[in-house]
Design an enzyme around this catalytic site. Structure first.
Site, short mmCIF file in Angstrom:
data_model
loop_
_atom_site.label_atom_id
_atom_site.label_comp_id
_atom_site.label_asym_id
_atom_site.label_seq_id
_atom_site.Cartn_x
_atom_site.Cartn_y
_atom_site.Cartn_z
N LYS A 162 0.81 -1.21 0.00
CA LYS A 162 0.00 0.00 0.00
C LYS A 162 0.85 1.28 0.00
O LYS A 162 0.66 2.16 -0.84
CB LYS A 162 -0.89 -0.04 1.24
CG LYS A 162 -1.62 1.22 1.54
CD LYS A 162 -2.25 1.12 2.91
CE LYS A 162 -1.19 1.08 4.00
NZ LYS A 162 -1.40 2.07 5.05
N THR A 163 1.79 1.33 0.92
CA THR A 163 2.61 2.54 1.02
C THR A 163 3.45 2.73 -0.23
O THR A 163 3.65 3.84 -0.71
CB THR A 163 3.52 2.47 2.26
OG1 THR A 163 2.72 2.12 3.38
CG2 THR A 163 4.19 3.80 2.52
N ASP A 217 -4.17 8.31 2.78
CA ASP A 217 -3.74 7.02 3.29
C ASP A 217 -4.74 6.54 4.36
O ASP A 217 -5.38 7.37 5.00
CB ASP A 217 -2.35 7.19 3.91
CG ASP A 217 -1.71 5.86 4.24
OD1 ASP A 217 -2.19 4.83 3.73
OD2 ASP A 217 -0.73 5.85 5.01
N GLU A 218 -4.89 5.26 4.54
CA GLU A 218 -5.78 4.71 5.59
C GLU A 218 -7.17 5.36 5.53
O GLU A 218 -7.70 5.82 6.54
CB GLU A 218 -5.18 4.94 6.98
CG GLU A 218 -3.79 4.39 7.18
CD GLU A 218 -3.76 2.90 7.49
OE1 GLU A 218 -4.78 2.22 7.25
OE2 GLU A 218 -2.70 2.43 7.95
N GLN A 222 -9.58 -3.50 7.66
CA GLN A 222 -8.69 -3.08 8.74
C GLN A 222 -9.20 -1.84 9.44
O GLN A 222 -8.44 -1.11 10.08
CB GLN A 222 -7.28 -2.83 8.20
CG GLN A 222 -6.57 -4.10 7.78
CD GLN A 222 -5.11 -3.84 7.44
OE1 GLN A 222 -4.29 -3.60 8.31
NE2 GLN A 222 -4.78 -3.91 6.16
N ARG A 230 -0.35 -9.62 10.86
CA ARG A 230 0.96 -9.04 11.22
C ARG A 230 2.08 -10.06 11.04
O ARG A 230 3.25 -9.72 10.99
CB ARG A 230 0.99 -8.56 12.69
CG ARG A 230 0.04 -7.47 13.07
CD ARG A 230 0.06 -6.31 12.14
NE ARG A 230 -0.98 -6.42 11.14
CZ ARG A 230 -0.98 -5.73 9.99
NH1 ARG A 230 0.01 -4.90 9.72
NH2 ARG A 230 -1.94 -5.87 9.11
#
Length: 720
Positions: free
Chosen positions: A34-35, A218-219, A249, A601
Site C-alpha cells: 500500500k505505502t 492514506d488509511e 482493517q 501481522r
DNA sequence: TTCCAACTGTTTTTT
DNA sequence: ACAGTTGGAA
C-alpha cells in the site's frame, strides 16, 4: 519515464500508480504494498510531468506514516520535499491555519491543546460556570464536544431534543468561547476551523482547489466525517483524489472513523472502478488462509481475498493454557526456542487486546531474563515535568493562555493557594480579562498579591531574556529561573524528571537543527513552532524498529507493522472479542477486523493462545475460547500439548514457585520466592523485582515488618 | 502544604 | 489487582 520507478510492480499496483487524472479508490489488503503504491504514485505524477511537487496534497493519520512517505518520495525523486503538502490531517490543517490565521479568526501564535489540556480546559469551564461536575462529567462533555466537531457541527448546529443535551450544547458553545479568548485550539478544532475557513472564504478555497490537482489519502477507512468533508471541499471539482484504504482493517470506529466514507467516496467522486490489491507479500499461505476465513464471517465488506505466491508454510500453533500464568510461561518458552532458532527478539511480537494484559506477560519475561519493550503508555511530551516546562514557554509566547497560567502559577509552590487563585479568577471574570491581565491589575492584596506580582515579573523577565536567545538556551534559562530545576532536585524521585527536562533541551536543539534551514531563526517563531511540534507530535508511541527486544503491544498499536513471529494472547470470549463490544453496533465485526489485523501481522509463524482462567479486576475469572478460534479452519491449526501433566503435578502449589529463573539477572543470586533475611527487617520472602544491574530492586514480604521494596545494591540481604 | 486513606474505574487511541 | 484521583486531617 525511466522504467526503474515502475519496475517490480504487479499489474494491479501498476494500474493504480499510473491511473489517469480521475478519482480512484484503492482497496489495499494487508501487506499488499500500500505505502509503496501511494508513494510511487506521487513520484510517478511528478516525474511524468503531470504534476509539480507543489500540486500534491498527501495526507495520513500518524506522523510516522507521514515521515515514511516523505522518506520514500525523497529516495525516488531528486526533489526537495519540504515544499510539498505531505503530512497528517492535523499537521496540514495547522499549516493552513498558520498561513491564514487572520482569515480564520485566530491569533498568530495560537497554541494547540492536546487531549489532557482540553480536559483541563473543560474542567476549568465547568468550575467557572459553577456547574456540578458530577452531573456533567468533564470527560463526557469533552467527548460530546469532540464528537460534534468531528461531524463538522458547531454548537448552534446541534439538534437537542432533551434538556441534558441542550445543556451540553450550551457548554460546548461556552467552551469554544473560552478557547477563543485564550488563543488556544484543540485537535478537532484545527480541522473544523480549516474546513470552515475554506467554506467561508471562496478566494482561498479556489486558490487551494486550483493548486492541489492531486489529493492522496492514506488509511482512508479511518477518516471521520469532518475529515471527509474537508477533503471533499479541498478537492473541489477538479482534483483527482487517490484514496487508499482497507475496510477490513477499520478498527477505529470507536473514535469516530466512518468506514461508510468509502462508499460515499465511490459515489461522490464518481469512482469508475475500485482497484484491489490482493497479492500479499508478507505472510505464508496458512496465515493468509486463516485471515481470509476469519474475515469472511463479517457481513459488511467491500470484498477482497488475499493471496500469496509463497507456499503455505507452517501450521498456526494453538495453545490452551490452564491459567494466564501458564499462558505466559508458554510464550516465554516458545520465544526462547525461536531465539535459539536464530529469530531476533525484535522480530517477534506479543499482542494482546487490552493493556492490562501486559502485566503478567512482562512479569514472566522479566523472570526469564528476556529483554522486552512495551509500546503504549506515557509519551515524552505528556510527562508531568515536560507539561510544566511547556506551560512556562506557552505563557511566554501567549500570556492569555489561562490553562498554562493555572498550571504553573503555583508550581513550584510560591504561596499562591487555591483561595488566592479563586479571587484572581473572580477578578478576571468580572473584568472579562485573562488571568494574566487580571493579575496585572495588581488588585490582589496581602502576601498572595505580592507573590502574584512577582510571578508576573518572572514571566515578563523570561520573555525579555528569551527574545534574544536561541531556543535551547531559552528553555535552559526558563528551567533555571522558574525554579523547576531546583524543585526536582529537591524531590527524592526527581532524578528522572530532571533527565527528561534535559532531554527537552536536546529535543529543542534537534528541532532547531532540523528547521533552521527553511526558517530564519527568529526566536519567537521558533518557540511557537516548537510548541506546535510538541502538541502535534507528542513523541514516539507506535513501535519503531526496536532494539533487540521482544515487542509487546496492543493489537491496535500493531497495525501497519509486521513480524517474523506473532503471539496473539488472551483469545477468550469477553476479552477478545471484548465484552463491551457486544453492545455496540457492529461491535463484533470491528473486533473481528481487529483479529484480522492481528493475524496479518505475522510473516512466518503465528501463535494463538488462551487461558481457561485468568485474574481480571482482582478476581479469578473462568473463560472459554474465543469464537474467533472456531472461525479458523481446523486444518490450518496445530494444537500444542500442554506441558506433561506429571511436571505440573510435581510443581508445589505456590503463588511463586521456587526454581523459576533469577529475579534480577540470569545467574543472579536472587529469585522470586526465595527466603531471605534483612539485618533490620528480619526474615521474609522475595515476591517481586524490577530493574537490572545497579538499579535492581526486589520486593520482600517480611514476616514481621510488612512488604517493602529494597535496592539490591544497598540493602544487605542474605539468603536464609 | 502535605500526606494518607478511601474511592473509582479499569478496550482499543492519533492528533 | 492496581493505579490514579479526591477529600479530609494534620
Amino acid at each position: 519515464m525511466p522504467p526503474s520507478l515502475l519496475h517490480g510492480l504487479n499489474p494491479e499496483q501498476l494500474a493504480a500508480v499510473t491511473l489517469p487524472h480521475e478519482s480512484a479508490l484503492i482497496l489495499a489488503g494487508a501487506g499488499s504494498g500500500k505505502t509503496r503504491v501511494l508513494t510511487t504514485r506521487i513520484a510517478y505524477l511528478i516525474q511524468s510531468g503531470q504534476s509539480g511537487p507543489s500540486n500534491i496534497f498527501a495526507v495520513t493519520f500518524t506522523n510516522k506514516a507521514a515521515k515514511e512517505m516523505l522518506t520514500r518520495i525523497a529516495a525516488m525523486l531528486p526533489i526537495n520535499t519540504r515544499g510539498m503538502w505531505v503530512g497528517t490531517f492535523h499537521g496540514l490543517a495547522n499549516r493552513m491555519l498558520r498561513a491564514h490565521h487572520r482569515e480564520a479568526g485566530l491569533q498568530a501564535l495560537f497554541q494547540i491543546l492536546d487531549s489532557a489540556d482540553q480536559l483541563g480546559a473543560v474542567k476549568r469551564l465547568l468550575k467557572a460556570l459553577n456547574i456540578d461536575a458530577e452531573k456533567y462529567p468533564p470527560k463526557q462533555l469533552q467527548h460530546f464536544i469532540n464528537g460534534a466537531k468531528e461531524q463538522g457541527l458547531r454548537a448552534h448546529m446541534i439538534e437537542a431534543f432533551d434538556p441534558y443535551t441542550r445543556r451540553q450544547q450550551e457548554l460546548y458553545a461556552a467552551y469554544d468561547e473560552q478557547c477563543q479568548r485564550e488563543g488556544v485550539v484543540d485537535f478537532a478544532e484545527l480541522l473544523l476551523r480549516c474546513y470552515e475557513l475554506l467554506q467561508r472564504d471562496a478566494h482561498l478555497r479556489h486558490h487551494y482547489q486550483e493548486r492541489f490537482s492531486h489529493v492522496l489519502v492514506d488509511e482512508f477507512q479511518d477518516t471521520n466525517q469532518l475529515q471527509y468533508l474537508w477533503l471533499k471541499l479541498l478537492a473541489g471539482e477538479r482534483a483527482a483524489v487517490f484514496a487508499v484504504g482497507d475496510d477490513d482493517q477499520s478498527i477505529y470506529a470507536f473514535r469516530g472513523a466512518r468506514v461508510g466514507n468509502m462508499a460515499d467516496f465511490e459515489r461522490d467522486f464518481q469512482v469508475r472502478q475500485i482497484i484491489r490489491l490482493e497479492q500479499n507479500y508478507r505472510s505464508h499461505g496458512n496465515i493468509l488462509d486463516a485471515a481470509n476465513a476469519l474475515i469472511h464471517h463479517n457481513q459488511s465488506r467491500l470484498g477482497k481475498n488475499l493471496w500469496t505466491a509463497e507456499g503455505s508454510g507452517e501450521p498456526i500453533r494453538l495453545f490452551e493454557a490452564s491459567s494466564d500464568f501458564e499462558e505466559a510461561a508458554f510464550i516465554v518458552d516458545e520465544a526462547k526456542a525461536l531465539q535459539r532458532e536464530g529469530v531476533l527478539l525484535s522480530n517477534m511480537a506479543l499482542l494482546y487486546r487490552s493493556n492490562a494484559q501486559s502485566r503478567i506477560l512482562e512479569h514472566a519475561l522479566f523472570n526469564a531474563g528476556i529483554p522486552y519493550r512495551v509500546y503504549g503508555g506515557l509519551r515524552f511530551f505528556e510527562r508531568q515535568e515536560i507539561k510544566h516546562a511547556l506551560a512556562y514557554l506557552r505563557l511566554v509566547a501567549n500570556p492569555d493562555d489561562d490553562g498554562a497560567m493555572l498550571r504553573v502559577i503555583n508550581f513550584p509552590t510560591r504561596g499562591i493557594g487555591v483561595r488566592s487563585l479563586e479571587q484572581l479568577q473572580e477578578i478576571a471574570r468580572q473584568e472579562n480579562l485573562s488571568l494574566w491581565r487580571a493579575a496585572q491589575l495588581g488588585r490582589m492584596g496581602g502576601k498572595a498579591g505580592t507573590s502574584i506580582s512577582a510571578f508576573i515579573a518572572l514571566i515578563d523577565a523570561l520573555r525579555e531574556t528569551c527574545s534574544s536567545l536561541p531556543l535551547p538556551e531559552q528553555i535552559d534559562h526558563m528551567l533555571e529561573h522558574s525554579g523547576l530545576v531546583a524543585h526536582y532536585k529537591a524531590e527524592k524521585e526527581g532524578a528522572e524528571r530532571l533527565e527528561n527536562l534535559n532531554e527537552l533541551i536536546n529535543a529543542a536543539a534537534g528541532f532547531v537543527l532540523e528547521h533552521s534551514a527553511d526558517q530564519a531563526d527568529a526566536s519567537p517563531d521558533m518557540l511557537a513552532a516548537f510548541l506546535t511540534h510538541a502538541s502535534l507530535e507528542a513523541g514516539e508511541h507506535q513501535a519503531a524498529a526496536g532494539q533487540e527486544a521482544l515487542q509487546l503491544m496492543t493489537v491496535h498499536a500493531a497495525k501497519g507493522l509486521e513480524f517474523h513471529a506473532v503471539f496473539i494472547s488472551g483469545l477468550e470470549e469477553g476479552l477478545f472479542p471484548h465484552e463491551n463490544a457486544a453492545q455496540e453496533r457492529d461491535g463484533l465485526e470491528e473486533e473481528r477486523r481487529l483479529m484480522y489485523v492481528a493475524i496479518t501481522r505475522a510473516r512466518r509463524r503465528l501463535y494463538l493462545s488462551f487461558a481457561d482462567s485468568r485474574m481480571l479486576h482482582g478476581q479469578l475469572r473462568y473463560g472459554i475460547a474465543s469464537r474467533f478460534l472456531d472461525e479458523l479452519p481446523t486444518a490450518l491449526l496445530k494444537r500444542l500439548n500442554r506441558a506433561a501433566p506429571s511436571r505440573v503435578a510435581e510443581e508445589p502449589v505456590m503463588p511463586f514457585s521456587p526454581g523459576k529463573r533469577a529475579a534480577t539477572e540470569p545467574g543472579s543470586a536472587w529469585h522470586i520466592g526465595q527466603a531471605v533475611t534483612h539485618p533490620k527487617f528480619g526474615p521474609g520472602i522475595i515476591i517481586n523485582s524490577e530493574g537490572r544491574g545497579t538499579d535492581a530492586r526486589v520486593q520482600v514480604s517480611f514476616s514481621h515488618s510488612g512488604v517493602k521494596w529494597l535496592a539490591l545494591e544497598y540493602a544487605r540481604l542474605e539468603a536464609a
